[in-house]
Structure formats: structure tokens, C-alpha cells
Design an enzyme around this catalytic site. Structure first.
Site, short mmCIF file in Angstrom:
data_model
loop_
_atom_site.label_atom_id
_atom_site.label_comp_id
_atom_site.label_asym_id
_atom_site.label_seq_id
_atom_site.Cartn_x
_atom_site.Cartn_y
_atom_site.Cartn_z
NE ARG A 145 -4.51 3.08 -0.40
CZ ARG A 145 -5.60 2.40 -0.08
NH1 ARG A 145 -6.76 2.77 -0.61
NH2 ARG A 145 -5.55 1.37 0.74
CG ASP A 205 -2.05 1.01 1.12
OD1 ASP A 205 -1.88 2.02 0.40
OD2 ASP A 205 -3.10 0.78 1.73
#
Length: 423
Positions: free
Chosen positions: A339, A337
Site C-alpha cells: 500500500r 504490504d
């Protein structure tokens, strides 16, 4: 509540060559770091830091410094749960012995902060651990790495700090917690501040987003106000779909229903059944519309959990060959991930949000936003829509990424259609 000092005092102390204590959010590391400016490093400061910390001294640097010095990531795929960007370790090539003494490490730290230094001034590996800070500092990532660089910059110094976690004097097998950190700071006449306060200070004095346009957007869920944003640190545009008066009945922006939705071309636009993004977006719009007040913030640049569309398709190719969504990313040399939510947090604040009920099944998203002074009073689950194409993906998100997705074990692939409900 623990007494904190002002950001202004901390900046002045950093400029004067003193150390400060910086604590982060209790839902994150919940630790306090000693921090000082790398260019102010002395044997005495380094020895003091070693005495009261874990001894794993790191030097956060702005990205442009890392690039100039050729400081590559320590490992191709960053698996640190907080995304700390470790680079290859270094020692100064000249003026040091083994590199480990307080004097040697202070020399290396000052050299890392020297604007005239070059890659050839260092040997690798070494005894000092440089860290690459996110552009935008704590407004992009609420970590000690970014706090150190921000404090150095605010003090008018080079964008380079030195940090290490303070060890508890009560239990040397644990890290010091907030109350003990206050006592420690007072005993040594050190400023104690929080990353949340530094974020708030920067937010009051700086702005890294721009509101570009607003327009009425009629949807099948009713009419929303679309507000477009740009950010100076990202070459992407974001849009917030706003319903009702965000200020609310008391004019304070509290208790706002919010969905921060990551862009997903395949799911949101093409209706792909490999993920649950499209149904989540639709459910969020419907829930905000029913509420009559709220925001669906559509974050561009988050495609494939931040890896981009082409990498996402490559990950799909690996998944077709048997890998799950996490291993596929890792095989591509990408994090599970990638983000960050700093820009999204700034947008929400600009829209008037102060506290919110966050629509998500991902507890990590709460941590990603909570460090920016936005109070999350509740995590509101979204409906889970499992089908034969995405059930393995959803189970991986539950089992390996900590998403709160209950009921998946009851899914029966032999039954056509979708399975799910609110969790």
C-alpha cells in the site's frame, strides 16, 4: 529549527547542473541525499558525490524510462522496508572502462537520461543502480527516489536524477543528520530542502485528485457525508465518509479524528473472521460518530494490503496450508504490504485536514501519511477483536509487521466468541 532553502532555488540549481541536498522525514530514513539531474552528470559531480556520501550511487528514473530500457526489478519480491524500487544494475556499453570510475559512472548516468537510449546500450550487471520512481512522485511516495525525479522534471529536464546518502563528517560510521547537513550545504554553496517542502510546493501548484460527487449516507452509526474521489495515477475510486465540520471551531482543520481504511471485500462486506478489517471499520465509524467530527477514508485498491483480491485468495490458500500472512505474500512474489498513502493524504488535505488523531494500530501507517505535510498529533488505537480464525493472523501482524496489538497472548481458543478491547 534548521534553516531550509526554497524549492525554487533547488529547482534552479538542478537546472543549472548543480547538486542540492534533500532531507526526508525524521520518522522515515532521517537522512540527507545529494541529488543532481542525471543528464547533467559530470566526472566532477560524481567524484564530489562519492567523496561525501556512502558511494552507493543510484539513478532514480520515471517508470516509463525503466520500461523503455528493460530495467527489471533487482529482486522479484521487494523486501526493502521503505519500498525503494531497485532495478538491475547497469553500465554503458560504449565509452567506459571498468564502469566504476567517476567518468564512467557519469557516462552511464547521462545515457540513462538520454531519451534516445535503448536497452541494448547497456550491459548488466554494472556499477550504477537505477531506481524506479512511483508515478506521481513525492505525492505518492515521500522518498528521495521520487524527489530526484520531481526536481528534474520541475527543472525542465529528463525524469532522471542521481542520489546518494551523505555520510557524517563527525562519525563516518553514521549518516549526516539535519544540523550537520545545513553546515555541509553552506560550506559547498548547495541548496538544502526537505521532501515535506517539495510535497507542499507541488500540492500548491498541482492537483492529482478530483472530487467527483457528494451525497448524504445514513448509516446505523448516524448520518455521514460521502465524498467520492478519483486519481489520475490510479484506476480506482475512493470515498470519504465525513462527519461534522472538518474545519472545526477555529476554522483551521486541526485535531481531526481520521481513519484511513484499506478496502477489504472479505472482511468489510462478507464478514470474514480471517481478519479484523470489518470490526475495525465498524469501530472507526462508531468512534467518529461519537466524536461528531471526523473522517473515515475508504481506500479502494488496497485489497489484501495492496496485492488485489485474487492474490489475496491465493495467499489465503497458502495460509490454509500453513504459511502465515507475510510468508504467503512472499511465496507469491508479492511484498508483505504494497500500500501507499499518497492519494489518501491528498484527499485528506482536500477535505480540509491539517492535523489529525489517526485511528490505527499500525505505526507504519503513521509514517506513510506523516511525510505529506499532515501533522499526526496522536495515534488512537482501535479495539482488537480476536477470534479462533484470526488469532494467528493478528499475532503475525504484531510479531512480524510491528502492529501495536496487546493482549493477544491472553486469548483462549477454548472460550467461544471474540476476545479483545481497546489497546
Amino acid at each position: 529549527m534548521t534553516r531550509l532553502d526554497s524549492v525554487e532555488r533547488a529547482v534552479a540549481d538542478i537546472a543549472a547542473g548543480k547538486a542540492v541536498v534533500v532531507i526526508d522525514d525524521e520518522d522515515r530514513e532521517n537522512e540527507g541525499d545529494l541529488i543532481f539531474a542525471a543528464e547533467k552528470a559530470t566526472p566532477e559531480l560524481v567524484a564530489f558525490m562519492v567523496r561525501y556520501t556512502s558511494g552507493y550511487l543510484c539513478v532514480p528514473l520515471a517508470g516509463e524510462i525503466c520500461d523503455r530500457l528493460g530495467l527489471l526489478p533487482m529482486y522479484a519480491v521487494n523486501q526493502d522496508k521503505h519500498g525503494t524500487a531497485y532495478t538491475v544494475t547497469v553500465d554503458a556499453k560504449v565509452g567506459v572502462g571498468t564502469g566504476i570510475s567517476a567518468s564512467d559512472r557519469a557516462t552511464t548516468m547521462r545515457l540513462l537520461a538520454d531519451p534516445d537510449s535503448v536497452a541494448d546500450d547497456f550491459t548488466k550487471p554494472g556499477h550504477v543502480v537505477p531506481l524506479r520512481a512511483k508515478d506521481g512522485g513525492v505525492l505518492r511516495r515521500p522518498g528521495h527516489t521520487e524527489a530526484a525525479v520531481d526536481l528534474a522534471r520541475l527543472a525542465g529536464l529528463q525524469a532522471a536524477g542521481t542520489i546518494c546518502e551523505i555520510v557524517s563528517q563527525k562519525d563516518e560510521g553514521a549518516m549526516a543528520q539535519t544540523d550537520e547537513l545545513r553546515i555541509f550545504a553552506d560550506e559547498h554553496d548547495l541548496a538544502l530542502i526537505s521532501i515535506a517542502d517539495l510535497i507542499e510546493w507541488r500540492r500548491k501548484h498541482e492537483k492529482h485528485i478530483a472530487r467527483v460527487a457528494e451525497a448524504r449516507i445514513p448509516t446505523r452509526h448516524g448520518e455521514f457525508r460521502a465524498v467520492g474521489y478519483t486519481s489520475i495515477y490510479e484506476d480506482v475510486e475512493h470515498v470519504a465518509l465525513v462527519k461534522g465540520d472538518i474545519a472545526g471551531p477555529h476554522g483551521d482543520g486541526h485535531d481531526v479524528l481520521v481513519r484511513v481504511h484499506s478496502e477489504c471485500l472479505t472482511g468489510d462486506v462478507f464478514g470474514s473472521r480471517r481478519c479484523d478489517c470489518g470490526p475495525q471499520l465498524d469501530a472507526a465509524l462508531a468512534m467518529v460518530a461519537r466524536e461528531g467530527r471526523g473522517i473515515v477514508l475508504y481506500m479502494r485498491g488496497h485489497e489484501g494490503r495492496g496485492i488485489g483480491l485474487m492474490h489475496k485468495l491465493q495467499a489465503y490458500q497458502l495460509q490454509d496450508a500453513g504459511d502465515d500472512t507475510v510468508d504467503a505474500n512472499l511465496k507469491l512474489g508479492l511484498p508483505a504490504d504494497a500500500r501507499d498513502y499518497g492519494t489518501g493524504a491528498q484527499i485528506l488535505v482536500d477535505l480540509g485536514v491539517r492535523s489529525m488523531r489517526l485511528l490505527t494500530n499500525n505505526p507504519a501507517k503513521r509514517v506513510g501519511l506523516d511525510g505529506y505535510g499532515l501533522h499526526i498529533i496522536e495515534r488512537v488505537p482501535l479495539p482488537v477483536r480476536a477470534n479462533a480464525e484470526n488469532i494467528r493472523y493478528l499475532m503475525t501482524k504484531r510479531d512480524r509487521m510491528g502492529h501495536d496489538l496487546v493482549g493477544l497472548d491472553d486469548f483462549d481458543e477454548a472460550v467461544p466468541g471474540e476476545f479483545g478491547g481497546a489497546v
